[in-house]
Design a protein around this motif. Structure first.
Motif, PDB file in Angstrom:
ATOM      1  N   GLY A 247      28.066  74.248  13.398  1.00 21.54           N
ATOM      2  CA  GLY A 247      26.540  74.210  13.537  1.00 21.54           C
ATOM      3  C   GLY A 247      26.101  73.002  12.636  1.00 21.54           C
ATOM      4  O   GLY A 247      24.694  73.076  12.554  1.00 21.54           O
ATOM      5  N   GLY A 248      26.637  72.031  11.999  1.00 19.29           N
ATOM      6  CA  GLY A 248      26.212  71.474  10.903  1.00 19.29           C
ATOM      7  C   GLY A 248      25.600  70.183  11.434  1.00 19.29           C
ATOM      8  O   GLY A 248      25.042  69.212  10.620  1.00 19.29           O
ATOM      9  N   PHE A 249      26.021  69.547  12.831  1.00 19.49           N
ATOM     10  CA  PHE A 249      25.543  68.436  13.312  1.00 19.49           C
ATOM     11  C   PHE A 249      24.135  68.875  13.826  1.00 19.49           C
ATOM     12  O   PHE A 249      23.823  69.687  14.659  1.00 19.49           O
ATOM     13  N   ARG A 250      22.904  68.102  13.212  1.00 17.11           N
ATOM     14  CA  ARG A 250      21.600  68.225  13.454  1.00 17.11           C
ATOM     15  C   ARG A 250      21.374  67.622  14.793  1.00 17.11           C
ATOM     16  O   ARG A 250      20.418  67.889  15.681  1.00 17.11           O
ATOM     17  N   ALA A 251      21.869  66.396  14.720  1.00 18.50           N
ATOM     18  CA  ALA A 251      21.745  65.532  16.239  1.00 18.50           C
ATOM     19  C   ALA A 251      22.713  64.841  16.711  1.00 18.50           C
ATOM     20  O   ALA A 251      23.728  64.712  15.853  1.00 18.50           O
ATOM     21  N   PHE A 252      22.652  64.130  18.117  1.00 16.63           N
ATOM     22  CA  PHE A 252      23.651  63.201  18.350  1.00 16.63           C
ATOM     23  C   PHE A 252      22.972  62.027  18.817  1.00 16.63           C
ATOM     24  O   PHE A 252      21.880  62.186  19.494  1.00 16.63           O
ATOM     25  N   ILE A 253      23.410  60.913  18.612  1.00 14.67           N
ATOM     26  CA  ILE A 253      22.777  59.774  18.440  1.00 14.67           C
ATOM     27  C   ILE A 253      23.460  58.644  19.118  1.00 14.67           C
ATOM     28  O   ILE A 253      24.489  58.097  18.496  1.00 14.67           O
ATOM     29  N   PRO A 254      23.849  58.526  20.547  1.00 16.70           N
ATOM     30  CA  PRO A 254      24.210  57.537  21.079  1.00 16.70           C
ATOM     31  C   PRO A 254      23.661  56.346  21.013  1.00 16.70           C
ATOM     32  O   PRO A 254      22.319  56.147  21.149  1.00 16.70           O
ATOM     33  N   TYR A 255      24.420  55.031  20.705  1.00 14.50           N
ATOM     34  CA  TYR A 255      23.689  53.786  20.630  1.00 14.50           C
ATOM     35  C   TYR A 255      24.646  52.301  21.330  1.00 14.50           C
ATOM     36  O   TYR A 255      25.877  52.932  21.279  1.00 14.50           O
ATOM     37  N   THR A 256      24.031  51.579  21.693  1.00 10.47           N
ATOM     38  CA  THR A 256      25.051  50.551  22.362  1.00 10.47           C
ATOM     39  C   THR A 256      25.452  49.369  21.516  1.00 10.47           C
ATOM     40  O   THR A 256      24.651  49.023  20.463  1.00 10.47           O
ATOM     41  N   TYR A 257      26.503  48.913  21.594  1.00 10.02           N
ATOM     42  CA  TYR A 257      27.259  47.924  20.995  1.00 10.02           C
ATOM     43  C   TYR A 257      26.420  46.702  21.095  1.00 10.02           C
ATOM     44  O   TYR A 257      25.866  46.244  22.353  1.00 10.02           O
ATOM     45  N   GLN A 258      26.291  45.995  20.074  1.00 12.16           N
ATOM     46  CA  GLN A 258      25.562  44.564  20.246  1.00 12.16           C
ATOM     47  C   GLN A 258      26.566  43.323  19.944  1.00 12.16           C
ATOM     48  O   GLN A 258      27.453  43.414  19.076  1.00 12.16           O
TER      49      GLN A 258
END
Ligand code: SF4
Length: 399
Positions: A247-258
């Motif tokens: 339960g330790g991941f507060r958030a998921f953040i996908p981002y795109t390769y530059q």
């Protein structure tokens, strides 16, 4: 049942809060109609945040890059300099770091992200010294920084276990891990872009140790370096499995390769539709992760707005400084008034949040918006574009 009816049935189950399998997530990711996918994800978001579902959050933070010298040489990275590259390599001294912290506090920032390369000399002691100094002068700043890769590296340099490394830097002032270095967790795409980094399994193992030691984190995904759709979903599966235990991941953040200034020649970026589909599938599949963050920095403000209708509840940070993805070509910039405006235009009430997602200021009346927006006038990127060292930065000694 037709394929369309089957997809709708999975969407309905997910929207109602049912858990979906990785295979179902992959089917949705590949084939569900985009708007239906977004509607299901938005239904899950609204139910999770019933009562505050009209709000979308942002945070004011500063990335402080302490060095770009790195032994890990990830192929997608435009930021790092090899240890012997004295023209490109630099380090930032403690006084400079503390000055940047002071500016962050003055501008209303609440969080710093201490981010840098895997310097061959930086063990646990380096981070202890810097975090302790920051906390001594600025106890109000949350140090949300580093990730499993840095922990693995600093523990190796200092000859200690990762448990000891985490315990010591936490005691010195680190509040939470930023989840950097997750990239792609499955073995094939990870080896292709970051062959010298620890394995995805090891990254998760270290995060799990951190969570059990009381240090929570966020989790990330780098999209668009040549991974398959199945590998993207496998990445989500690996995170969900650990999250079920900690339960330790507060958030998921996908981002795109530059794609600029790096060694991954000829790779395609993820499309914006793929990105929105990922936001939505993450909201549906990661039923145990509270926050899904839209990343306007790499996808643009309009896509950031759209992400709020595809399951995201947060737009992340107004960065007072950012150098890493900027070096690779991310050109999007924003300030507090713009973020407030774009959240409002997306149909939500903007709220400044803390690192742990408490609402610090809810902007529910435009008449009370900040008028003297000092954040706007100080938004800066000291980007190290094209490998030119910033004049303020100290070049490393060749020896
Ligand atoms: S992504 Fe991080 S670990 Fe990889 S080369 Fe860049 S600075 Fe080093």
């Amino acid at each position: 049942m037709t394929e369309k009816a089957e997809l709708q049935s999975v969407l309905d189950r997910a929207a109602a809060g049912g858990r979906i399998t990785p295979e179902e997530a992959l089917d949705l990711y590949r084939s569900a109609p985009l708007h239906a996918l977004g509607a299901a994800a938005d239904a899950v978001r609204r139910r999770r945040y019933a009562g505050t579902e009209h709000i979308a959050t942002y945070i004011i933070e500063r990335n402080i890059n302490y060095t770009n010298v790195c032994v890990t040489a990830c192929k997608f990275c435009a930021f790092y300099a090899a240890p012997k590259d004295t023209k490109k390599g630099w380090t930032r001294d403690l006084d400079d770091i503390l000055r940047r912290c002071a500016e962050t506090v003055e501008l209303g920032g609440t969080q710093i992200m201490f981010q840098g390369g895997h310097h061959p000399d930086y063990g646990v002691e380096y981070y202890e010294k810097h975090f302790a100094a920051i906390k001594k002068d600025f106890p109000q700043l949350v140090i949300h920084s580093l990730g499993a890769s840095e922990v693995e590296h600093m523990a190796r340099i200092s000859g200690v276990s990762v448990e000891e490394a985490i315990t010591r830097i936490h005691a010195a002032g680190l509040d939470s891990f930023a989840g950097a270095g997750a990239e792609l967790l499955p073995e094939r795409p990870r080896k292709a872009i970051a062959p010298l980094k620890e394995s995805g399994e090891r990254w998760l193992e270290i995060m799990e140790i951190a969570h059990k030691l009381g240090v929570e984190s966020t989790s990330t995904m780098l999209m668009g370096t040549g991974e398959t759709n199945a590998e993207r979903i496998e990445h989500l599966r690996m995170i969900r499995e650990v999250q079920d235990r900690t339960g330790g991941f507060r958030a998921f953040i996908p981002y795109t390769y530059q794609p600029e200034n790096n060694h991954l020649k000829g790779r395609t970026q993820a499309t914006l539709f793929e990105y929105l589909r990922m936001i939505a599938v993450a909201r549906l599949f990661l039923d145990n992760v509270a926050h899904i963050q839209g990343s306007w920095l790499t996808t643009g403000k309009e896509v950031g707005q759209l992400s709020l209708h595809y399951g995201a509840d947060d737009l992340g940070s107004i960065m007072l400084e950012e150098n890493v993805v900027s070096s690779a070509g991310a050109r999007h910039r924003s300030n507090r008034l713009e973020i407030i405006d774009l959240i409002r235009k997306a149909g939500r009430v903007p709220a400044q949040r803390s690192t742990t997602y408490e609402h610090l200021a809810v902007h529910d009346d435009p008449a009370n918006d900040p008028v003297d927006d000092r954040v706007a006038s100080h938004i800066s990127s000291v980007a190290i574009e094209g490998g030119t060292a910033h004049p303020e930065l100290k070049l490393l000694d060749a020896n």
